[in-house]
Write a protein that holds these residues in place. Structure first.
Motif, PDB file in Angstrom:
ATOM      1  N   THR A 106       0.815  -1.217   0.000  1.00 55.69           N
ATOM      2  CA  THR A 106       0.000   0.000   0.000  1.00 55.69           C
ATOM      3  C   THR A 106       0.850   1.269   0.000  1.00 55.69           C
ATOM      4  O   THR A 106       0.435   2.306   0.517  1.00 55.69           O
ATOM      5  CB  THR A 106      -0.940   0.014   1.222  1.00 55.69           C
ATOM      6  N   GLY A 107       2.038   1.175  -0.575  1.00 51.91           N
ATOM      7  CA  GLY A 107       2.915   2.341  -0.682  1.00 51.91           C
ATOM      8  C   GLY A 107       4.331   1.881  -0.939  1.00 51.91           C
ATOM      9  O   GLY A 107       4.608   0.687  -0.966  1.00 51.91           O
ATOM     10  N   PRO A 108       5.264   2.806  -1.125  1.00 53.05           N
ATOM     11  CA  PRO A 108       6.659   2.391  -1.263  1.00 53.05           C
ATOM     12  C   PRO A 108       7.150   1.797   0.048  1.00 53.05           C
ATOM     13  O   PRO A 108       6.759   2.248   1.127  1.00 53.05           O
ATOM     14  CB  PRO A 108       7.385   3.690  -1.591  1.00 53.05           C
ATOM     15  N   HIS A 109       7.975   0.776  -0.025  1.00 54.71           N
ATOM     16  CA  HIS A 109       8.529   0.235   1.210  1.00 54.71           C
ATOM     17  C   HIS A 109       9.993  -0.124   1.036  1.00 54.71           C
ATOM     18  O   HIS A 109      10.487  -0.323  -0.071  1.00 54.71           O
ATOM     19  CB  HIS A 109       7.711  -0.960   1.730  1.00 54.71           C
ATOM     20  N   PHE A 110      10.652  -0.197   2.183  1.00 55.41           N
ATOM     21  CA  PHE A 110      12.097  -0.379   2.233  1.00 55.41           C
ATOM     22  C   PHE A 110      12.389  -1.434   3.287  1.00 55.41           C
ATOM     23  O   PHE A 110      11.980  -1.289   4.438  1.00 55.41           O
ATOM     24  CB  PHE A 110      12.785   0.938   2.604  1.00 55.41           C
ATOM     25  N   ILE A 158       9.394  -1.634   5.810  1.00 56.29           N
ATOM     26  CA  ILE A 158       8.839  -0.409   6.398  1.00 56.29           C
ATOM     27  C   ILE A 158       8.165   0.377   5.281  1.00 56.29           C
ATOM     28  O   ILE A 158       8.811   0.748   4.297  1.00 56.29           O
ATOM     29  CB  ILE A 158       9.947   0.436   7.051  1.00 56.29           C
ATOM     30  N   THR A 159       6.861   0.617   5.414  1.00 54.90           N
ATOM     31  CA  THR A 159       6.064   1.208   4.343  1.00 54.90           C
ATOM     32  C   THR A 159       5.714   2.670   4.625  1.00 54.90           C
ATOM     33  O   THR A 159       5.336   3.020   5.751  1.00 54.90           O
ATOM     34  CB  THR A 159       4.751   0.417   4.156  1.00 54.90           C
ATOM     35  N   ILE A 160       5.822   3.495   3.597  1.00 56.55           N
ATOM     36  CA  ILE A 160       5.297   4.865   3.650  1.00 56.55           C
ATOM     37  C   ILE A 160       3.920   4.840   2.993  1.00 56.55           C
ATOM     38  O   ILE A 160       3.809   4.546   1.794  1.00 56.55           O
ATOM     39  CB  ILE A 160       6.206   5.846   2.882  1.00 56.55           C
ATOM     40  N   PRO A 161       2.853   5.112   3.729  1.00 56.08           N
ATOM     41  CA  PRO A 161       1.522   5.092   3.105  1.00 56.08           C
ATOM     42  C   PRO A 161       1.384   6.198   2.064  1.00 56.08           C
ATOM     43  O   PRO A 161       2.061   7.227   2.135  1.00 56.08           O
ATOM     44  CB  PRO A 161       0.569   5.292   4.288  1.00 56.08           C
ATOM     45  N   TYR A 162       0.506   5.980   1.096  1.00 57.17           N
ATOM     46  CA  TYR A 162       0.328   6.946   0.004  1.00 57.17           C
ATOM     47  C   TYR A 162       0.045   8.357   0.525  1.00 57.17           C
ATOM     48  O   TYR A 162       0.505   9.350  -0.056  1.00 57.17           O
ATOM     49  CB  TYR A 162      -0.824   6.524  -0.908  1.00 57.17           C
ATOM     50  N   ASP A 163      -0.711   8.467   1.630  1.00 54.26           N
ATOM     51  CA  ASP A 163      -1.080   9.804   2.096  1.00 54.26           C
ATOM     52  C   ASP A 163       0.066  10.515   2.818  1.00 54.26           C
ATOM     53  O   ASP A 163      -0.068  11.672   3.220  1.00 54.26           O
ATOM     54  CB  ASP A 163      -2.333   9.764   2.983  1.00 54.26           C
TER      55      ASP A 163
END
Length: 689
Positions: free
Chosen positions: A596-600, A649-654
């Motif tokens: 649900t977003g970019p993740h690392f 670790i995900t950065i959510p779209y918002d």
């Protein structure tokens, strides 16, 4: 042969010892030979041992399956009531309480002993009399020390505990390896495959705490038609099969698959076992490791129930500090190697894990207790050394380039009143049309493959400003740096990912809130220099010292630093919308959240131990970004190549501003801008947003 035959010989060998030690323990509640403040502690522990011994007696008499549902519930409550959050504050299982009542000299040691005795519950249900005996004898040996006229020396108790784990390391190592690879250990398989799953008494045969999550999940699944159950099982087992097919591995050479499954989901697991049987695979199912000695601490694995008390697990995650030294670490690796040698034929034919995770638990924010054990600096180094050694042994006997996996997740009732709706929505998310995603993801890859670096920036309060270096392609017509992930082993669909080049990967990764391996992190910040973590922080606790320790122990898993092992762009906006609609974003497992977003990922790459296995995208291009500057060390020194962890670790779209590819000619091409997909042909992904 079956699990009962496995334990028969050792059980018979200790039968007389068991009778003697349990008889002696039965007298403790009537004795006053131990001075206060210790007498109450030993009486409570003795009462628990008697309770567990009663379960073993019923198991041996074949009576456990004949109990009424009311008897099952009452027995389950009595076995676990001290662990319930409302009772834990007054229990000797709580390090703070134990130290307060028993003193600093012995409080921590006796708390550790009491926690270790909790393993008698599962041992009793499985009929492991030998294991029950050695724990009961350990308890009595320490009790006898406190019966003396003079209070024992602390070193004497430490010595007894240390040699218990050293001497019985062979037993615990054999348990770990056998239960993983040998289908003859079939305790869980028998419950799943032979029980009447519409009679919920079967849930109480596991020896785990059964809450409303397990009973309501089982009741809900029992209400579904067989076609829906079969469809969910098919999604998982087909993902496993396709994982072998896509990587060119020969599944026909394998004989077993490890089922990791939550209690309450037996109808799906039974159907999955039947599917695997058609592939020629028998199930192995082991119990979630109870302690550090068995490889515990971390996410739930094996067969498991929802945590009865996560604070208890957090308080005791460093219990190994009471006995971990160089000699123990070497002994543990020696006995692990011996166990793998004993089961090397089964290990070689083991296909890997088929994992079912659960989500929906309330986010857990632990209390840091100074009374809880901590590893010192030397022990931290030994712990990493031991874990690396065990990882290398596992890869030696179950080669990474010959095994695969699959993983899928479902919610549990604790997620809230919309449980059934969320469950059905999760099924939809898990079965999205991967062909549509494959096409849109390929359009992104076509741009990313031209990039030298990718720039990721956060929006609003998110302070992410990160540059990720991309592997250069020698022949763009035949090669790619990004995998087009379309839901085979990693369900649900929805990401493109790569192993970054570490040199040139610099900047700050920031997330305001994220939930990883059962723990909640607030304002998590990681700073990278040439792909390695050089600084980290969060705001979970009042002091910087507590925050640093929390991150070091739980996120970095006691490594001084970790590399960025993966950069990915999640494309499953449908899952993101589900999370927003039901307000469950912080409860999503990383398996879904990462889409649900970019993740690392920090730790190993996605191709750990299988870097030499060629992998191809659906368009036929070989994915060449399988190594980085750390993993390539495997060719000369495998001990330096792997960290045996991989945390996304995900950065959510918002919280996302932009993801921009910086091309070789210096020009830029956005993949995401203002939190929306902007590559031509990917507009459909924005509809749920």
């Amino acid at each position: 042969m079956g699990y009962q035959e496995i334990f028969r010989e050792s059980n018979e060998a200790v039968s007389e010892r068991y009778a003697l030690v349990t008889e002696r323990i039965g007298m403790i509640c009537m004795e006053e030979t131990v001075k206060e403040p210790y007498q109450d502690y030993f009486r409570r522990a003795a009462e628990f041992i008697r309770l567990a011994s009663g379960i073993l007696g019923m198991e041996e008499a074949g009576m456990l399956e004949k109990r009424s549902l009311l008897e099952c519930e009452e027995s389950n409550r009595r076995l676990f009531e001290e662990l319930l959050p409302e009772n834990y504050k007054d229990s000797y299982l709580n390090p703070k309480t134990a130290v307060s009542r028993l003193g600093e000299k012995f409080g921590g040691l006796l708390c550790f002993l009491y926690a270790r005795l909790r393993a008698m519950t599962p041992y009793a249900f499985e009929g492991r009399k030998m294991h029950m005996t050695i724990l009961a004898e350990l308890f009595m040996e320490i009790y006898n020390c406190f019966e003396e006229e003079e209070e024992p020396e602390k070193q004497e108790i430490e010595h007894i505990l240390y040699w218990f784990f050293h001497d019985y390391s062979e037993v615990f190592s054999e348990d770990k390896v056998r239960d993983l690879v040998d289908p003859e250990y079939d305790f869980f398989t028998k419950i799943i495959m032979e029980s009447d799953l519409f009679d919920l008494r079967y849930l109480y045969r596991y020896g785990e705490y059964i809450s409303e999550n397990e009973t309501k999940t089982a009741e809900f699944l029992n209400s579904l038609p067989e076609t829906e159950i079969q469809s969910m099982a098919d999604t998982m087992t087909e993902g496993f099969r396709i994982g072998y097919e896509n990587t060119g591995k020969d599944l026909s050479r394998k004989e077993t698959v490890c089922m990791e499954c939550p209690i309450g989901f037996e109808r799906i697991v039974r159907a999955a076992v039947q599917n695997f049987a058609k592939m020629g695979l028998k199930p192995t199912i082991y119990r979630n490791p109870f302690s550090f000695a068995e490889g515990g601490a971390g996410r739930k694995r094996g067969c498991y129930a929802k945590s009865v008390n996560r604070q208890f697990e957090f308080d005791h995650k460093a219990d190994g500090a009471y006995y971990l030294d160089k000699a123990y670490a070497e002994r543990r690796l020696e006995t692990m190697r011996a166990a793998f040698e004993t089961y090397k034929k089964q290990a070689r034919r083991h296909a890997g894990p088929a994992v079912m995770e659960i989500f929906g638990e309330l986010p857990f924010e632990p209390e840091m207790k100074p009374e809880a054990p901590e590893y010192d600096k030397k022990q931290n180094e030994l712990l990493v050394y031991q874990m690396n050694g065990q990882g290398q042994l596992t890869n030696q006997y179950i080669p990474g380039d010959e095994r695969s996996f699959t993983i899928i997740a479902y919610p549990i009732p604790e997620i809230g009143p919309d449980f059934e709706e969320i469950f059905r929505e999760t099924v939809k998310v898990n079965t999205l049309d991967y062909m549509r995603y494959r096409s849109m993801q390929q359009k992104m890859i076509d741009i990313l493959d031209r990039a030298e670096k990718v720039h990721i920036t956060g929006a609003g309060e998110n302070r992410t400003d990160l540059w990720v270096a991309v592997h250069p392609l020698s022949d763009p017509r035949k090669e790619t740096a990004f995998e087009n992930c379309v839901a085979d082993v990693n369900i649900p669909v929805g990401e493109v990912f790569t192993s970054p080049v570490l040199e040139g990967t610099n900047g700050t990764l920031f997330v305001t809130q994220v939930y990883l391996n059962g723990l909640k992190y607030l304002n998590l910040m990681l700073e990278f220099k040439d792909g390695m973590i050089v600084r980290y922080s969060c705001t979970n606790f009042e002091t910087e010292e507590e925050n640093q320790r929390f991150l070091y122990e739980n996120l970095l898993q006691r490594h001084k630093t970790l590399p960025m092992g993966e950069f990915a762009i999640g494309t499953n906006t449908t899952a993101y919308r589900m999370a927003k609609t039901y307000g469950i974003a912080e409860k999503l497992p990383i398996l879904i959240a990462e889409k649900t977003g970019p993740h690392f990922a920090i730790g190993d790459t996605c191709y750990s131990h299988a870097e030499d296995t060629k992998v191809f995208n659906p368009d036929g291009k070989e994915i060449i970004a399988r190594d980085n500057e750390i993993s390539i060390l495997r060719k000369d020194d495998p001990a330096k190549a792997y960290f045996h962890c991989h945390t996304d670790i995900t950065i959510p779209y918002d919280e996302l501003d932009a993801i921009t590819a910086v091309l070789a000619d210096g020009s830029c091409a956005d993949v995401i801008r203002d939190g929306k997909f902007v590559v031509e042909g990917t507009e459909e992904l924005n509809l749920p947003l």
